[in-house]
Structure formats: C-alpha cells, structure tokens
Design a protein around this motif. Structure first.
Motif, PDB file in Angstrom:
ATOM      1  N   CYS A   1       0.840  -1.199   0.000  1.00 39.77           N
ATOM      2  CA  CYS A   1       0.000   0.000   0.000  1.00 39.77           C
ATOM      3  C   CYS A   1       0.870   1.241   0.000  1.00 39.77           C
ATOM      4  CB  CYS A   1      -0.898   0.003   1.248  1.00 39.77           C
ATOM      5  SG  CYS A   1      -2.159   1.295   1.255  1.00 39.77           S
ATOM      6  N   GLY A   2       0.500   2.221  -0.805  1.00 37.64           N
ATOM      7  CA  GLY A   2       1.133   3.532  -0.742  1.00 37.64           C
ATOM      8  C   GLY A   2       0.536   4.326   0.407  1.00 37.64           C
TER       9      GLY A   2
ATOM     10  N   ASP B   1      -2.374   6.497  -0.462  1.00 32.49           N
ATOM     11  CA  ASP B   1      -3.554   5.821  -1.019  1.00 32.49           C
ATOM     12  C   ASP B   1      -4.570   5.691   0.113  1.00 32.49           C
ATOM     13  OD1 ASP B   1      -5.300   4.458  -2.609  1.00 32.49           O
ATOM     14  OD2 ASP B   1      -4.077   2.640  -2.786  1.00 32.49           O
TER      15      ASP B   1
ATOM     16  N   PHE C   1       4.697   1.920   1.242  1.00 30.22           N
ATOM     17  CA  PHE C   1       5.622   2.764   0.489  1.00 30.22           C
ATOM     18  C   PHE C   1       5.339   4.231   0.804  1.00 30.22           C
ATOM     19  CE2 PHE C   1       6.094  -0.454  -3.262  1.00 30.22           C
ATOM     20  CZ  PHE C   1       6.684  -1.361  -2.385  1.00 30.22           C
TER      21      PHE C   1
ATOM     22  N   THR D   1       3.624   7.654  -1.707  1.00 30.32           N
ATOM     23  CA  THR D   1       3.213   6.875  -2.880  1.00 30.32           C
ATOM     24  C   THR D   1       1.698   6.738  -2.887  1.00 30.32           C
ATOM     25  OG1 THR D   1       5.290   5.638  -2.853  1.00 30.32           O
ATOM     26  CG2 THR D   1       3.467   4.646  -4.052  1.00 30.32           C
TER      27      THR D   1
ATOM     28  N   VAL E   1       0.896   1.578  -7.334  1.00 25.84           N
ATOM     29  CA  VAL E   1       2.234   1.418  -6.761  1.00 25.84           C
ATOM     30  C   VAL E   1       3.211   0.746  -7.717  1.00 25.84           C
ATOM     31  CG1 VAL E   1       1.509   1.465  -4.363  1.00 25.84           C
ATOM     32  CG2 VAL E   1       1.452  -0.699  -5.603  1.00 25.84           C
TER      33      VAL E   1
ATOM     34  N   GLU F   1       4.181   3.479 -10.296  1.00 24.99           N
ATOM     35  CA  GLU F   1       4.668   4.710  -9.675  1.00 24.99           C
ATOM     36  C   GLU F   1       6.042   4.491  -9.043  1.00 24.99           C
ATOM     37  OE1 GLU F   1       3.537   7.644  -5.970  1.00 24.99           O
ATOM     38  OE2 GLU F   1       1.895   6.703  -7.079  1.00 24.99           O
ATOM     39  N   GLU F   2       6.222   3.340  -8.398  1.00 21.71           N
ATOM     40  CA  GLU F   2       7.495   2.987  -7.761  1.00 21.71           C
ATOM     41  C   GLU F   2       7.907   1.575  -8.196  1.00 21.71           C
ATOM     42  OE1 GLU F   2       9.557   4.724  -6.186  1.00 21.71           O
ATOM     43  OE2 GLU F   2       8.428   6.518  -5.603  1.00 21.71           O
TER      44      GLU F   2
ATOM     45  N   PHE G   1       8.642  -1.670  -5.775  1.00 18.14           N
ATOM     46  CA  PHE G   1       7.641  -2.734  -5.854  1.00 18.14           C
ATOM     47  C   PHE G   1       8.289  -4.052  -6.262  1.00 18.14           C
ATOM     48  CE2 PHE G   1       4.489  -5.322  -8.011  1.00 18.14           C
ATOM     49  CZ  PHE G   1       3.391  -5.257  -7.155  1.00 18.14           C
TER      50      PHE G   1
END
Length: 290
Positions: A220-221, A224, A246, A249, A253, A256-257, A261
């Motif tokens: 989970c960001g 979010d 993260f 973020t 995810v 984005e990363e 991830f």
C-alpha cells in the motif's frame, strides 16, 4: 494474437515472457495487460510471467451484456487463464480491482495459488462507506456511457490517489492516462457498474480470511488513503500476511514505484518459495512490553 477462451465464450488477450515458476498478474480498473510491463521485464528473468486483460479491456472481447461482467467473472477468468496455459499453480499478483480478484481467487481456489500479492486493495471495501462507494460507482458508469473513457481518463489528473504519480513521473503518468483513454466505453461502463458497483465488502469474509493460510504480501502507498485501513485490517486477519508500506506513494504502486515494488515482490517470492514466509509467533498478552 494470443487469447484464452472462457467457458462462456469470452476471449481474453494475454502475453507471457520468461520461464520458470508462473506468476499471473491481474490489473486494476484503470489498467490493462500493459500495466505490468515493469514487472514483466524484471520477473521474466527468473519466472514465467503472464499478463492479461479483463473481459471488456483492450485486446479482449467486449461483451455487450452487463451480466457478463462482475467480480465472479473476474475471479473465474483468472482461473481460466491458468487452465488455458496448463498451469496447475501460480503466484497471483493483483492491483486494486485485480487485488480484489486475487484475494477472492485465493479464498475460492486456494489449491491453485502459490501465494497472493494484494497491492492497492480495499478502496470502498470498509465497513463504513461501502454502500456509498457502490452508489458512486453506478453513477460513474452512467457518466462513462455518456461522456466516454477519454473524459474519464482525463479526470484522473485531479485524483488525489494518483497525484503523486503525476508529480513524480509526468511522462509515465501521461502514458497511463493515454492507455486508459483507449479503453472501450461499453466494457469500462459495464465493469464499473457490475464489478465496482456490486462487489461485496472485504469485511464480509472475515472468517474465511482468517482460515486462508497462503503466503500473502499486502502493498500500500501511504497516500492511497482509501486503502490504508483495509490493508491494515487484512494484515491483522490473514494469518500469514506481511504488509509493505511505500512512503509518499499513491494507488498505482507498481508503475509509480516500480523498483521498490519489484524488490518487495522479489523478496516475498523468494521467502515464500523457500518456506520461510511464516506466520508471526503468537503474542503472549501477559508478557512484559519492555
């Protein structure tokens, strides 16, 4: 054009790369088979990686009937993909809508999963706000029917769970919005109406989650917001789950990363396959805290 045909006659587009233990990637509502490209390239070095599009999404058939969509179809279609490819068991990795399908896949077809990865899971699924979420989804489906997916895709520029992605990686975000704008209006509206607008709450299955002992990674960001509490709750009720959070973020995810991830997922898969992703030791409530 590789396609798997479901028992109800829907052709699902898929691509695969690499050899080894299978990983099935299951995309979000605003994604499609292309959404997992950073993972396909990375994990194909060691694994057999499969990405596919839900029914109603690019490359796959777009049934006109709304009844051909929904959570049940999404769960069963993941199983049909494995059946078509002759795969007995796979690691199942899902994001958002795909994470819902992945969680319920594990619940219903536990013997077909080596592990579950649930990224960006839980939006609208809590005990509070669930009925409002479904009502909003039905209204969004009607807006898509009227205005089309290009307009819906453009609206994500101001979505708070996507804004960090746009700030970090304008080029990647622009590609994400472009791909989404290409989605079929009918397939997208039917999915929003029948899946997002009718799916049950994750909290309705608490007893079944507590009995699901598969290795689970929850991702989970921290920006979010709709997924934060459901992710923590799932960590508490799933007996063999770990939670990766993260920083700075949002929702998407995996794109984005992608580096963070991929590393978190890689470490999880290695430990799960080695039999070292184990439940935590029971807490002695009478033990001293310091």
């Amino acid at each position: 054009m590789p396609q798997a045909t479901t028992p109800d006659g829907v052709k699902l587009y898929f691509e695969e790369a690499g050899q080894g233990t299978p990983i099935l990637f299951v995309h979000e509502y605003s994604g499609d088979w292309r959404s997992w490209e950073p993972q396909m390239r990375f994990f194909a070095r060691r694994y057999r990686c499969i990405t596919y599009s839900f029914r109603g999404y690019p490359g796959s058939d777009v049934p006109a009937e709304a009844a051909m969509y929904g959570q049940k179809h999404a769960i069963d279609d993941a199983r049909h993909m494995l059946d078509h490819l002759g795969i007995d068991k796979a690691h199942i990795v899902g994001l958002s809508q795909g994470a819902f399908a992945t969680a319920h896949f594990g619940r219903q077809y536990r013997d077909r999963a080596l592990s579950l990865t649930l990224a960006g899971i839980g939006s609208g699924a809590g005990r509070e706000g669930h009925e409002r979420f479904k009502t909003d989804a039905q209204a969004t489906a009607q807006r898509i029917r009227r205005a089309g997916m290009a307009t819906y895709a453009e609206s994500l520029n101001s979505n708070p769970t996507r804004s960090r992605f746009r700030l970090k990686d304008p080029r990647g975000f622009a590609e994400f919005v472009k791909h989404l704008s290409e989605h079929d209006d009918t397939g997208s509206a039917n999915t929003m109406q029948e899946y997002q607008g009718k799916r049950p709450s994750l909290y309705d299955f608490e007893a079944e989650w507590k009995a699901l002992d598969l290795p689970v990674l929850i991702v989970c960001g921290d920006e979010d917001e709709p997924c934060l509490q459901p992710s923590l709750w799932l960590k508490q009720v799933l007996p063999n789950a770990g939670l990766a959070m993260f920083a700075k973020t949002g929702h998407t995810v995996n794109i984005e990363e992608p580096d963070a991830f991929n590393r978190a997922l890689w470490d999880f898969l290695v430990l799960a396959e080695a039999g070292k992703w184990l439940p935590a030791a029971p807490v002695d409530k009478n033990a001293a805290l310091i």
